[in-house]
Design a protein around this motif. Structure first.
Motif, PDB file in Angstrom:
ATOM      1  N   PRO A   1      -4.052  15.740 -32.033  1.00 50.19           N
ATOM      2  CA  PRO A   1      -3.481  14.483 -31.536  1.00 50.19           C
ATOM      3  C   PRO A   1      -4.522  13.369 -31.363  1.00 50.19           C
TER       4      PRO A   1
ATOM      5  N   THR B   1      -0.451  18.206 -39.365  1.00 50.04           N
ATOM      6  CA  THR B   1      -1.199  19.346 -38.802  1.00 50.04           C
ATOM      7  C   THR B   1      -2.641  18.950 -38.464  1.00 50.04           C
TER       8      THR B   1
ATOM      9  N   PRO C   1       6.149   7.538 -36.664  1.00 52.80           N
ATOM     10  CA  PRO C   1       6.218   8.663 -35.726  1.00 52.80           C
ATOM     11  C   PRO C   1       5.281   8.443 -34.532  1.00 52.80           C
ATOM     12  N   SER C   2       5.605   9.077 -33.426  1.00 50.26           N
ATOM     13  CA  SER C   2       4.704   9.030 -32.274  1.00 50.26           C
ATOM     14  C   SER C   2       3.392   9.699 -32.662  1.00 50.26           C
TER      15      SER C   2
ATOM     16  N   ARG D   1       2.016  12.167 -31.259  1.00 49.41           N
ATOM     17  CA  ARG D   1       2.255  13.614 -31.223  1.00 49.41           C
ATOM     18  C   ARG D   1       2.977  14.096 -32.489  1.00 49.41           C
ATOM     19  N   ASP D   2       4.021  13.361 -32.898  1.00 48.64           N
ATOM     20  CA  ASP D   2       4.761  13.736 -34.107  1.00 48.64           C
ATOM     21  C   ASP D   2       3.906  13.595 -35.363  1.00 48.64           C
ATOM     22  N   LEU D   3       3.062  12.564 -35.394  1.00 41.56           N
ATOM     23  CA  LEU D   3       2.153  12.393 -36.534  1.00 41.56           C
ATOM     24  C   LEU D   3       1.198  13.581 -36.615  1.00 41.56           C
TER      25      LEU D   3
ATOM     26  N   ILE E   1       1.733  16.600 -35.586  1.00 46.18           N
ATOM     27  CA  ILE E   1       2.488  17.757 -36.079  1.00 46.18           C
ATOM     28  C   ILE E   1       2.745  17.620 -37.571  1.00 46.18           C
ATOM     29  N   GLN E   2       3.169  16.437 -38.002  1.00 48.13           N
ATOM     30  CA  GLN E   2       3.495  16.191 -39.417  1.00 48.13           C
ATOM     31  C   GLN E   2       2.313  16.494 -40.334  1.00 48.13           C
TER      32      GLN E   2
END
Length: 127
Positions: free
Chosen positions: A46, A43, A33-34, A36-38, A40-41
Motif C-alpha cells: 500500500p 499486488t 481505485p483507492s 488499498r484497492d490499487l 491489491i490490483q
C-alpha cells in the motif's frame, strides 16, 4: 502484472496506469481505485500504491478530491501529450533496436510496412 526487476515497481505501475488512460480503459475524469484497492490490483505494498498516486498527481495525470478519492485528469491535452510521449518511446526503442541490427531508418520503415501488410493479410494477428 509481471514486474521487471531492473525497474522500480512504482514506475512500472505508473506506466501501466498511463497506458490504461491513453488506451481509453480509464476515462478522463474517472474515479481511480483507492490506494488499498490499487495495492491489491497490482499486488504491491500500500505504501508503493500511495507513491504511485503521489507521483502521478505531481505529473498532472490524476488529482485528488479530499474525501472523494483520486481521479484521472480531465485535461485532454495532458492525455494527448502522454500518448505522444509513449509513442515516441516505443518508436525510439524500435529504431534503436533496428540500428543495433545494422538496419537503417529507411529499411526499418520498409520492413514495418511489409510486416503490417503481412499481419493484415493474416487477419490482423500479430505474431
Amino acid at each position: 502484472m509481471d514486474y521487471n526487476p531492473a525497474l522500480p515497481i512504482y514506475l512500472q505501475v505508473m506506466t501501466a496506469i498511463k497506458h490504461d488512460i491513453v488506451a481509453g480503459r480509464l476515462a478522463l475524469g474517472e474515479k481511480m481505485p483507492s490506494v488499498r484497492d490499487l495495492a491489491i490490483q497490482y499486488t504491491i505494498n500500500p505504501n508503493t500504491a500511495g507513491r504511485v498516486y503521489k507521483e502521478l498527481e505531481s505529473e498532472g495525470v490524476c488529482f485528488t478530491k479530499r474525501g472523494m478519492g483520486t481521479f484521472v485528469t480531465e485535461d485532454k491535452e495532458k492525455a494527448a501529450q502522454m500518448k505522444e510521449e509513449m509513442a515516441g518511446d516505443l518508436i525510439s526503442q524500435f529504431l534503436g533496436g533496428m540500428k543495433r541490427l545494422g538496419i537503417s531508418r529507411e529499411e526499418a520503415v520498409e520492413l514495418l510496412g511489409r510486416y503490417q501488410a503481412k499481419t493484415e493479410a493474416a487477419g490482423g494477428k500479430v505474431q
